[in-house]
Design a protein around this motif. Structure first.
Motif, PDB file in Angstrom:
ATOM      1  N   UNK A   7       0.849  -1.199   0.000  1.00 57.87           N
ATOM      2  CA  UNK A   7       0.000   0.000   0.000  1.00 57.87           C
ATOM      3  C   UNK A   7       0.882   1.246   0.000  1.00 57.87           C
ATOM      4  N   UNK A   8       0.599   2.144  -0.940  1.00 58.39           N
ATOM      5  CA  UNK A   8       1.294   3.430  -0.985  1.00 58.39           C
ATOM      6  C   UNK A   8       0.258   4.511  -0.680  1.00 58.39           C
ATOM      7  N   UNK A   9       0.447   5.215   0.445  1.00 59.80           N
ATOM      8  CA  UNK A   9      -0.477   6.278   0.826  1.00 59.80           C
ATOM      9  C   UNK A   9       0.294   7.569   1.066  1.00 59.80           C
ATOM     10  N   UNK A  10      -0.453   8.636   1.299  1.00 59.42           N
ATOM     11  CA  UNK A  10       0.168   9.932   1.583  1.00 59.42           C
ATOM     12  C   UNK A  10      -0.745  11.028   1.093  1.00 59.42           C
ATOM     13  N   UNK A  71     -13.329   0.068   0.537  1.00 54.93           N
ATOM     14  CA  UNK A  71     -13.680   1.310  -0.143  1.00 54.93           C
ATOM     15  C   UNK A  71     -13.814   2.404   0.896  1.00 54.93           C
ATOM     16  N   UNK A  72     -13.757   3.639   0.438  1.00 54.94           N
ATOM     17  CA  UNK A  72     -13.871   4.770   1.353  1.00 54.94           C
ATOM     18  C   UNK A  72     -14.463   5.948   0.586  1.00 54.94           C
ATOM     19  N   UNK A  73     -15.110   6.832   1.342  1.00 52.73           N
ATOM     20  CA  UNK A  73     -15.638   8.041   0.706  1.00 52.73           C
ATOM     21  C   UNK A  73     -14.817   9.224   1.190  1.00 52.73           C
ATOM     22  N   UNK A  95       1.337  -6.865  -5.386  1.00 56.39           N
ATOM     23  CA  UNK A  95       0.387  -5.913  -5.966  1.00 56.39           C
ATOM     24  C   UNK A  95       0.465  -4.567  -5.242  1.00 56.39           C
ATOM     25  N   UNK A  96       0.585  -3.493  -6.021  1.00 57.77           N
ATOM     26  CA  UNK A  96       0.616  -2.151  -5.430  1.00 57.77           C
ATOM     27  C   UNK A  96      -0.794  -1.576  -5.361  1.00 57.77           C
ATOM     28  N   UNK A  97      -1.144  -1.062  -4.193  1.00 60.62           N
ATOM     29  CA  UNK A  97      -2.421  -0.374  -4.024  1.00 60.62           C
ATOM     30  C   UNK A  97      -2.139   1.068  -3.633  1.00 60.62           C
ATOM     31  N   UNK A  98      -2.457   1.993  -4.527  1.00 62.74           N
ATOM     32  CA  UNK A  98      -2.270   3.411  -4.199  1.00 62.74           C
ATOM     33  C   UNK A  98      -3.591   3.920  -3.660  1.00 62.74           C
ATOM     34  N   UNK A  99      -3.746   3.814  -2.345  1.00 66.80           N
ATOM     35  CA  UNK A  99      -5.041   4.119  -1.730  1.00 66.80           C
ATOM     36  C   UNK A  99      -4.836   4.972  -0.491  1.00 66.80           C
ATOM     37  N   UNK A 100      -5.927   5.494   0.066  1.00 68.98           N
ATOM     38  CA  UNK A 100      -5.779   6.416   1.195  1.00 68.98           C
ATOM     39  C   UNK A 100      -5.532   5.656   2.509  1.00 68.98           C
ATOM     40  N   UNK A 155      -2.589   9.455  10.882  1.00 72.29           N
ATOM     41  CA  UNK A 155      -2.717   8.017  10.594  1.00 72.29           C
ATOM     42  C   UNK A 155      -1.380   7.402  10.165  1.00 72.29           C
ATOM     43  N   UNK A 156      -0.484   8.231   9.689  1.00 73.12           N
ATOM     44  CA  UNK A 156       0.795   7.726   9.167  1.00 73.12           C
ATOM     45  C   UNK A 156       1.579   6.968  10.228  1.00 73.12           C
TER      46      UNK A 156
END
Ligand code: ADP
Ligand code: 5GP
Length: 186
Positions: A7-10, A71-73, A95-100, A155-156
């Protein structure tokens, strides 16, 4: 080598999309999950590549049918990770997931060995500058994205790694070495 979800977030504008593009070029064994969203495509974005763009009705039907891993809103839109693609690909590779951040922490609960990487901006000023220079957001969309930065930065702390995106090449190399290390764990 293990197949792991990465997961890649930011915060919006930090450079997640740019980093992920480079990761995929440098390590062709990685694949990216393409999310579904109800937000409108930005100029130049192609359905099926950046996102799969669907209506709110379609997205809500898919929620009922349990099609999403998570999922998120946020930012006045729904964003979700299609479950079947990720589950199928994980049998073969990472698998890369670019999500919040909400999505990332949910994915960690649902998928074994999920690696959470948070991309840090050099400063708030630089983040605003990058977002403005990208030139894709309306005033309203820009405001929404900047308002959420504080929440994401809290959250980081729950992420496994944080990587500073100061110099792009350096940041990409750091992310790649983290991925390599984690994939090679027993
Ligand atoms: P995100 O996917 O996190 O919203 P993007 O990948 O779209 O962010 O990057 C936002 C903008 O910042 C883009 O215009 C991109 O070219 C630029 N950018 C990305 N990384 C860097 C960096 N290390 N230094 C300067 N600009 C960058
Ligand atoms: P943008 O509208 O700027 O493309 O993305 C807004 C935010 O939504 C980003 O933080 C991005 O990582 C996140 N996002 C994209 N796809 C998904 C997804 O499938 N699930 C979740 N939870 N967040 C997503």
């Amino acid at each position: 080598m293990r197949n792991i979800p990465i997961v890649i977030s930011g915060p919006s504008g930090v450079g997640k999309g740019t980093i992920v593009k480079e990761l995929l070029k440098k390590d062709p064994t990685l694949v990216e999950s393409v999310s579904m969203t109800t937000r409108a495509p930005r100029p130049g974005e192609v359905s099926g590549k950046t996102y799969i763009y669907v209506t709110k009705e379609d997205f809500e039907r898919r929620i009922r049918e349990n099609d999403f891993l998570e999922y998120d809103e946020h930012f006045s839109g729904l964003y979700g990770t299609p479950r079947s693609f990720v589950e199928e690909q994980l049998k073969k590779t990472s698998v890369i997931l670019e999500i919040d951040v909400v999505g990332g922490l949910n994915a960690k609960k649902l998928l074994e060995n999920t690696l959470l990487i948070f991309i840090d901006p050099p400063s708030k000023e630089e983040l605003v500058d990058r977002l403005k220079k990208r030139g894709t957001e309306s005033e309203q969309a820009l405001r929404e994205r900047l308002q959420r930065v504080k929440y994401e930065m809290i959250m980081r702390d729950q992420y496994d790694y944080t990587v500073l995106n100061d110099d792009l090449d350096r940041a990409v190399e750091e992310v790649l070495s983290i991925i390599e290390k984690e994939r090679n764990k027993e």
